[in-house]
Design a protein around this motif. Structure first.
Motif, PDB file in Angstrom:
ATOM      1  N   GLY A 173     -11.524  28.202   0.414  1.00 44.69           N
ATOM      2  CA  GLY A 173     -12.773  28.193   1.188  1.00 44.69           C
ATOM      3  C   GLY A 173     -13.786  29.188   0.655  1.00 44.69           C
ATOM      4  N   VAL A 183      -9.615  27.087   5.009  1.00 46.72           N
ATOM      5  CA  VAL A 183     -10.871  26.854   4.288  1.00 46.72           C
ATOM      6  C   VAL A 183     -12.068  27.188   5.184  1.00 46.72           C
ATOM      7  CG1 VAL A 183     -12.359  24.975   3.463  1.00 46.72           C
ATOM      8  CG2 VAL A 183     -10.039  25.203   2.601  1.00 46.72           C
ATOM      9  N   ARG A 241      -0.373  31.142   3.567  1.00 45.40           N
ATOM     10  CA  ARG A 241      -1.599  30.334   3.558  1.00 45.40           C
ATOM     11  C   ARG A 241      -2.750  31.003   2.819  1.00 45.40           C
ATOM     12  NH1 ARG A 241       2.177  28.458   7.421  1.00 45.40           N
ATOM     13  NH2 ARG A 241       1.179  29.618   9.065  1.00 45.40           N
ATOM     14  N   ARG A 251      -5.728  21.345  -7.224  1.00 48.55           N
ATOM     15  CA  ARG A 251      -7.197  21.279  -7.143  1.00 48.55           C
ATOM     16  C   ARG A 251      -7.873  22.180  -8.175  1.00 48.55           C
ATOM     17  NH1 ARG A 251      -6.111  21.804  -1.371  1.00 48.55           N
ATOM     18  NH2 ARG A 251      -5.974  19.658  -0.668  1.00 48.55           N
ATOM     19  N   ILE A 259     -17.037  19.370   0.335  1.00 44.42           N
ATOM     20  CA  ILE A 259     -16.190  18.701   1.327  1.00 44.42           C
ATOM     21  C   ILE A 259     -14.837  18.448   0.678  1.00 44.42           C
ATOM     22  CG2 ILE A 259     -15.971  16.714   2.877  1.00 44.42           C
ATOM     23  CD1 ILE A 259     -19.044  16.244   2.293  1.00 44.42           C
ATOM     24  N   VAL A 260     -13.797  18.999   1.254  1.00 40.88           N
ATOM     25  CA  VAL A 260     -12.470  18.811   0.666  1.00 40.88           C
ATOM     26  C   VAL A 260     -11.500  18.298   1.724  1.00 40.88           C
ATOM     27  CG1 VAL A 260     -10.621  19.842  -0.697  1.00 40.88           C
ATOM     28  CG2 VAL A 260     -12.911  20.796  -0.842  1.00 40.88           C
ATOM     29  N   GLN A 261     -10.902  17.163   1.426  1.00 37.27           N
ATOM     30  CA  GLN A 261      -9.814  16.697   2.295  1.00 37.27           C
ATOM     31  C   GLN A 261      -8.584  17.505   1.914  1.00 37.27           C
ATOM     32  OE1 GLN A 261      -8.971  12.428   2.543  1.00 37.27           O
ATOM     33  NE2 GLN A 261      -6.850  12.957   2.978  1.00 37.27           N
ATOM     34  N   MET A 262      -8.153  18.376   2.830  1.00 32.58           N
ATOM     35  CA  MET A 262      -7.070  19.303   2.533  1.00 32.58           C
ATOM     36  C   MET A 262      -5.712  18.633   2.739  1.00 32.58           C
ATOM     37  SD  MET A 262      -8.712  21.864   1.453  1.00 32.58           S
ATOM     38  CE  MET A 262      -7.410  23.085   1.287  1.00 32.58           C
ATOM     39  N   GLU A 263      -4.656  19.379   2.461  1.00 32.18           N
ATOM     40  CA  GLU A 263      -3.307  18.815   2.571  1.00 32.18           C
ATOM     41  C   GLU A 263      -2.811  18.769   4.013  1.00 32.18           C
ATOM     42  OE1 GLU A 263      -4.270  21.398   0.843  1.00 32.18           O
ATOM     43  OE2 GLU A 263      -2.866  23.083   0.888  1.00 32.18           O
ATOM     44  N   ASP A 264      -3.406  19.536   4.898  1.00 35.63           N
ATOM     45  CA  ASP A 264      -3.034  19.520   6.307  1.00 35.63           C
ATOM     46  C   ASP A 264      -4.056  20.349   7.092  1.00 35.63           C
ATOM     47  OD1 ASP A 264      -2.349  22.237   5.947  1.00 35.63           O
ATOM     48  OD2 ASP A 264      -0.269  21.740   5.517  1.00 35.63           O
ATOM     49  N   GLN A 279       0.642  24.827   0.301  1.00 39.65           N
ATOM     50  CA  GLN A 279      -0.679  25.313  -0.104  1.00 39.65           C
ATOM     51  C   GLN A 279      -0.703  25.706  -1.581  1.00 39.65           C
ATOM     52  OE1 GLN A 279      -2.914  27.830   2.489  1.00 39.65           O
ATOM     53  NE2 GLN A 279      -2.922  26.191   3.995  1.00 39.65           N
ATOM     54  N   HIS A 320      -1.056  22.514  -3.646  1.00 45.78           N
ATOM     55  CA  HIS A 320      -2.368  21.861  -3.580  1.00 45.78           C
ATOM     56  C   HIS A 320      -3.480  22.708  -4.183  1.00 45.78           C
ATOM     57  CE1 HIS A 320      -1.258  18.153  -1.598  1.00 45.78           C
ATOM     58  NE2 HIS A 320      -0.297  18.872  -1.035  1.00 45.78           N
ATOM     59  N   SER A 335      -5.409  28.531   0.823  1.00 49.89           N
ATOM     60  CA  SER A 335      -6.550  27.887   1.487  1.00 49.89           C
ATOM     61  C   SER A 335      -7.653  28.899   1.762  1.00 49.89           C
ATOM     62  CB  SER A 335      -6.114  27.180   2.773  1.00 49.89           C
ATOM     63  OG  SER A 335      -5.622  28.107   3.722  1.00 49.89           O
ATOM     64  N   LEU A 384      -3.501  23.193   8.605  1.00 51.00           N
ATOM     65  CA  LEU A 384      -3.388  24.628   8.320  1.00 51.00           C
ATOM     66  C   LEU A 384      -4.383  24.990   7.229  1.00 51.00           C
ATOM     67  CD1 LEU A 384       0.495  24.934   8.002  1.00 51.00           C
ATOM     68  CD2 LEU A 384      -0.911  25.543   9.944  1.00 51.00           C
ATOM     69  N   ALA A 385      -4.330  24.206   6.168  1.00 52.23           N
ATOM     70  CA  ALA A 385      -5.199  24.473   5.029  1.00 52.23           C
ATOM     71  C   ALA A 385      -6.667  24.273   5.419  1.00 52.23           C
ATOM     72  CB  ALA A 385      -4.815  23.566   3.869  1.00 52.23           C
TER      73      ALA A 385
END
Ligand SMILES: Cc1ncc(C[n+]2csc(CCOP(=O)(O)OP(=O)(O)O)c2C)c(N)n1
Ligand code: SF4
Lengths: 350, 607
Positions: A95, B285, A88, A128, B273-278, A121, A124, A91, B280-281
């Motif tokens: 952030g 963030v 992970r 992004r 603002i980010v709509q993540m994949e799930d 992850q 994505h 992510s 966990l992500a």
């Protein structure tokens, strides 16, 4: 009786544009197995950051879990690191890179970390276009849990124990190109020159860089039946082109040997010169890159070099139209609506 | 046309319930009834009567039964009431079942062709020719389905004595500026109202009479209140993933951010603002953004917290701030995803593997949803840890009347963050050194220039200088300090709220159970049982909670889950008082009601 012989003055260590020595880019001592490919990558990260005069305090280093994910501790002690949870890391990079868009982000992960548990992850983050150099230290096995198959292991390859892998590998590079990644490269940890050049180009790039580095695991995947042993990779490493990084500020005009070199301009003005070995290879040609990688895979080769580049894609903070200053340090005056504004909101709810 | 009130006076001679009743509307979801129901609720509210609304909806998009209940209460009770004085039955699928469950004497408004009036003799039936009325009042056949619901609003308004002008105003408010829709809906509503005036006798069962209880109040749901709290708290990074009942929290935030989070000079956004994949992500963030100095948050429900739990443990151990909204719903697993419960108590108290303890905030009112959401960001940064703000579907998605929110004037507390100068002045900085003895260390943010302050954050064992360490004494030192930090939090989290009647019998509850407990306390008092009520508003338990537990002879812990999770936490924290805690439980997915509390406490008392 001994007399002190006047020794020649020790030459001062060379410094970069910022006045730092290479020593300023090192980290703590590696605890990986002697000869691990990951340490060779660490060495080139240090070299490339030194040579590119990267400001250490702006660097953030991210990783998941695995031998490879330990490496952020071994380079650039001046930067902040975040060794997170298995798979992970993307992510975590997302952030922090949103919180402070002025950071220079380096992620280091393993093939198990990125292509198995972390596949979601990885996909994505690339999609992004988060601003980071995403290095996969790819050894085809799980090192830290002692030698199980990872998702990049070649079909038919053997574990030390003799177990055979029944499944086809996932290739991070074709996957990244498919996802629209604007900078996709493959290197071999045993080829420091090429890795160094690619890393320096990567430092100048603004979105996601996917850099798959074939990095043999000397402890669990260096036996004769492995397709990732030093010997196997050295025999099958097929460098695509030479690559030189040219700082825009230093070079006004670049001489391009006709038909052989391509200059790619980065958004900040710096340029990468690519000298194709193959006549006609276009690193900006997405489908051509896919084809070349697939063809070499079919031949059992690792095509290395800058496989695909598209420097025009906006990274995530731009897509989100964020203010230029780090969000992390914005003052309350910019963030907190006024009493009159609260009143307006309340009136609307009455 | 039939004279409607064929049944005997429904109250059976009892006096009229003025501003004190419950209406249940049964419809098919996806039929646009939400607008009609909200209009009816608003109209009563505008009449100055205290009102609350609860939407009981299925986990699908269209075609399944849905119920909306509106409770009016002159005394200000806003909990769900298990009995209803008026039923509006628009769904043929459930009509018979709804009739079977109705309380004797209820007024039943229904679509004439359903012919429900033979089913029971003790209800007051009001068959309405909806199709005829809708055809006459709305020229466009394709809109009939939508405006049909407005006709029952008209009929009910007339029967209840609600001013038509208030209904029209409510429609205009609900359909914000959409002139054609407003006109169509108002026309349909008037058609229902006029029909009722001509065809129905007056009823004296339930009535709305103008009052002044709602002047200056707002109607809001908890998710919006939390979103507003976060907006004012200056959240700058949001990573989220949709899940009922938490989605509207971030969705509402996004709407407000459009207006209030643009740099006036550049038009650029001051929040990512980010709509993540799930989930966990999303958790990754939140924690990394917090680590890098942003005020960060996510909103989710139980299944999301389950997924996030590995990260939340990391956040606890590496001491990264972040605000996690858990708008709880029923579990385990998918449970009843659109129903309410308080069943994540133990999960949020100790989320993740290993020894972990988390600060939790439990708002119980709309004002607290706003205020605690604001405070959560201060606490997250002050304590450098994940903070849970736990609400539930009932608070989060239902309509509540509330005082307008007070401006949170208190400036942001960004906690112990060292800048370049402070780092330079410090002789010996260690990321995890407990300089002040409160368990809270000083941190540095990535990107701080000056060559000091950089460190590697890691989920594996570390010492006070953030260096990798597997030494037993280093590990124990960090774990003990984290416990000390949790102790420190006791002085900073919101303390409990009391409603005492001078008794050594305690009632203890949190969050959305509050209205039902208040009502239950009054009913019990009327029956001769005095109780003292403590509403818990946070974890860890503060000193006042401590005293209460020690002083009471018995503590009825009211909560909306099967296993008495909060009571378990109390028994564990106060083992020498363990036998005092008696669980009063409600876990069928509906919001808790006063009667079920009264019944259980009474049963305990009779033992
Ligand atoms: C949730 C979770 N599952 C499993 C593990 C155990 N684990 C630690 S490292 C690792 C594999 C690492 O492999 P790779 O990413 O290829 O890195 P390498 O060690 O080969 O460099 C696993 C499965 C873990 N730490 N967390
Ligand atoms: S086990 Fe393999 S991957 Fe891990 S440190 Fe040793 S050589 Fe490197």
């Amino acid at each position: 009786m001994t007399t002190a012989t006047p020794s020649a003055p020790v030459p001062a260590a060379p410094t970069n544009k910022l006045g730092f020595t290479k020593q300023d880019y090192v980290g703590s001592k590696s605890t990986l197995c002697a000869g691990c490919g990951h340490d060779a990558i660490t060495a080139q990260i240090i070299n490339a950051a030194f040579e590119s005069s990267i400001e250490g305090h702006r660097v953030t280093k991210y990783s998941g879990i695995g031998c490879s994910s330990k490496t952020p501790a071994y380079f650039m002690n001046q930067g902040w690191g975040f060794n997170s949870v298995h798979g992970r890391m993307p992510s975590i990079a997302t952030g922090a890179s949103l919180a402070n868009r002025t950071l220079i982000n380096i992620g280091v992960s393993g093939d198990g970390d990125s292509m198995s548990i972390g596949m979601g992850q990885f996909v994505h983050a690339v999609r992004r276009n988060i601003p980071m150099i995403y290095i996969i230290e790819d050894n085809g096995v799980y090192g830290l849990t002692k030698g199980q198959f990872s998702a990049t292991a070649d079909k038919g390859s053997h574990l030390k124990s003799g177990a055979v892998n029944d499944f086809p590998p996932i290739d991070p590079c074709t996957l990244a190109i498919e996802l629209g990644c604007g900078f996709v490269a493959r290197c071999f940890s045993g080829n420091p020159k090429q890795l160094n050049a690619i890393l320096k180009a990567a430092f100048a790039y603004q979105g996601t860089v996917v850099l798959d580095v074939i990095s043999p695991c000397v402890t669990f995947n260096n036996h004769d039946a492995s397709t990732r042993s030093y010997k196997h990779v050295k025999d099958h490493d097929f460098p695509l082109h030479d690559l030189g990084f040219i700082q825009y500020s230093e070079v006004e005009e670049v001489e391009i040997p006709a038909g052989q070199t391509e200059i790619v301009t980065f958004p900040d003005g710096s340029k990468v010169a690519i000298k194709a070995i193959h006549e006609g290879y276009e690193p900006t040609d997405r489908f051509g890159a896919m084809k070349a990688i697939h063809e070499s895979m079919a031949k059992g080769e690792f095509l290395t070099g800058l496989l695909y580049i598209n420097p025009t894609q906006p990274p995530l903070p731009e897509v989100l139209n964020l203010v230029d200053e780090p969000l992390a340090t914005l003052g309350e005056d910019l963030l907190k609506p006024s009493p009159a504004e609260l009143d307006k909101i309340m009136q609307a709810l009455m | 046309m039939t004279a409607a009130l064929a049944a005997p006076s429904p109250a059976g001679g009892a006096k009229t319930r003025i501003n004190d009743f419950s209406i249940q509307v049964a419809t098919v979801n996806g039929s646009g009834s939400q607008t009609a129901n909200t209009v009816l609720l608003r109209a009563i509210f505008q009449m100055g009567v205290f009102v609350s609304g609860k939407n009981l909806f299925p986990s699908n998009i269209a075609g399944l039964p849905t119920w909306f209940t509106i409770r009016a209460s002159a005394q200000g009770y806003v909990a769900r009431k298990a009995s209803n004085e008026m039923l509006i039955l628009m769904n043929p699928e459930t009509a018979k079942e709804d009739i079977a469950k109705a309380d004797p004497g209820a007024l039943v408004i229904y679509d004439e062709p359903l012919q429900l009036d033979k089913l029971r003799g003790d209800l007051a039936y009001i068959p309405v020719p909806f199709q005829k009325l809708v055809t006459a009042s709305c020229p466009e056949p394709k809109l009939h389905k939508l405006v049909k619901n407005m006709i029952y609003v008209g009929v009910a308004s007339r029967l209840l004595g609600i001013d038509m002008e208030e209904v029209k105003k409510a429609i205009a408010k609900q359909l914000k500026g959409k002139a054609k829709a407003i006109e169509l809906n108002q026309t349909a509503c008037v058609a229902g109202y006029d029909w009722a005036m001509e065809n129905l006798e007056d009823q004296d069962h339930i009535k709305v009479v103008r009052d002044n209880k709602t002047q200056g109040l707002i109607i809001v749901d908890g998710n919006e209140a939390c979103a507003l709290g976060a907006l004012f708290a200056g959240v700058t990074v949001v990573g989220w993933y949709p899940i009922t009942p938490a989605s509207s929290l971030v969705e509402t935030f996004i709407e407000y951010a459009e207006e209030y989070r643009k740099d006036p000079k550049t038009g650029k956004s001051t929040v990512a603002i980010v709509q993540m994949e799930d989930e966990l992500a999303s958790a990754g963030v939140v924690l990394s953004a917090g680590w890098a100095g942003a005020r960060s948050m996510t909103s989710t429900a139980g299944p999301g917290i389950s997924l996030m739990s590995e990260f939340i443990g990391l956040g606890y151990y590496v001491e990264a701030p972040g605000v996690f909204f858990n708008v709880a719903r029923t579990g385990p697993s998918t449970g009843l995803p659109t129903r309410t419960q308080q069943s994540d108590v133990e999960l949020c108290a100790k989320c993740s593997h290993g020894d972990t303890l988390h600060i939790n905030l439990f708002p119980g009112t709309m004002e607290e949803c706003f205020q605690f959401s604001y405070d959560a960001f201060d606490l997250a940064e002050k304590f450098q840890t994940p903070i849970f703000v736990v609400t539930d579907l009932d608070l989060g998605m239902q309509n509540w009347a509330s005082k307008p929110f007070a401006y949170p004037a208190k400036p942001y507390d960004r906690g112990k963050v060292l800048n370049q100068q402070q780092l330079a002045d410090m002789k010996d900085w260690g990321r995890y050194k407990d300089v002040d003895g409160d368990g809270i260390c000083y941190r540095s943010l990535p990107g701080t220039p000056g060559g000091k302050g950089a460190y590697l954050t890691r989920g594996s064992g570390h010492n006070a200088y953030a260096q990798y360490s597997e030494k037993p004494e280093d590990y124990v030192e960090v774990m003990d300090r984290l416990k000390r930090k949790y102790e420190t939090a006791k002085a900073f989290v919101p303390g409990p709220v009391f409603r005492n009647q001078g008794s050594d019998k305690g009632v203890l509850a949190f969050g959305s159970s509050d209205p039902a407990v208040i009502e239950a306390q009054d009913i019990l008092l009327a029956q001769g049982l005095k109780t003292d009520y403590l509403r818990l508003r946070a974890l860890p338990f503060t000193a006042e909670v401590d005293t209460y537990v020690k002083e009471k002879q018995v503590v009825y812990v009211v909560e909306q889950n099967r296993d008495g999770q909060l009571a378990n936490l109390f028994r564990e924290t106060y083992p020498e008082h363990a036998t005092k805690f008696k669980s009063v439980l409600h876990y069928d997915g509906h919001a808790i009601d006063a009667k079920s509390i009264v019944d259980q406490i009474t049963a305990f008392e009779q033992k």
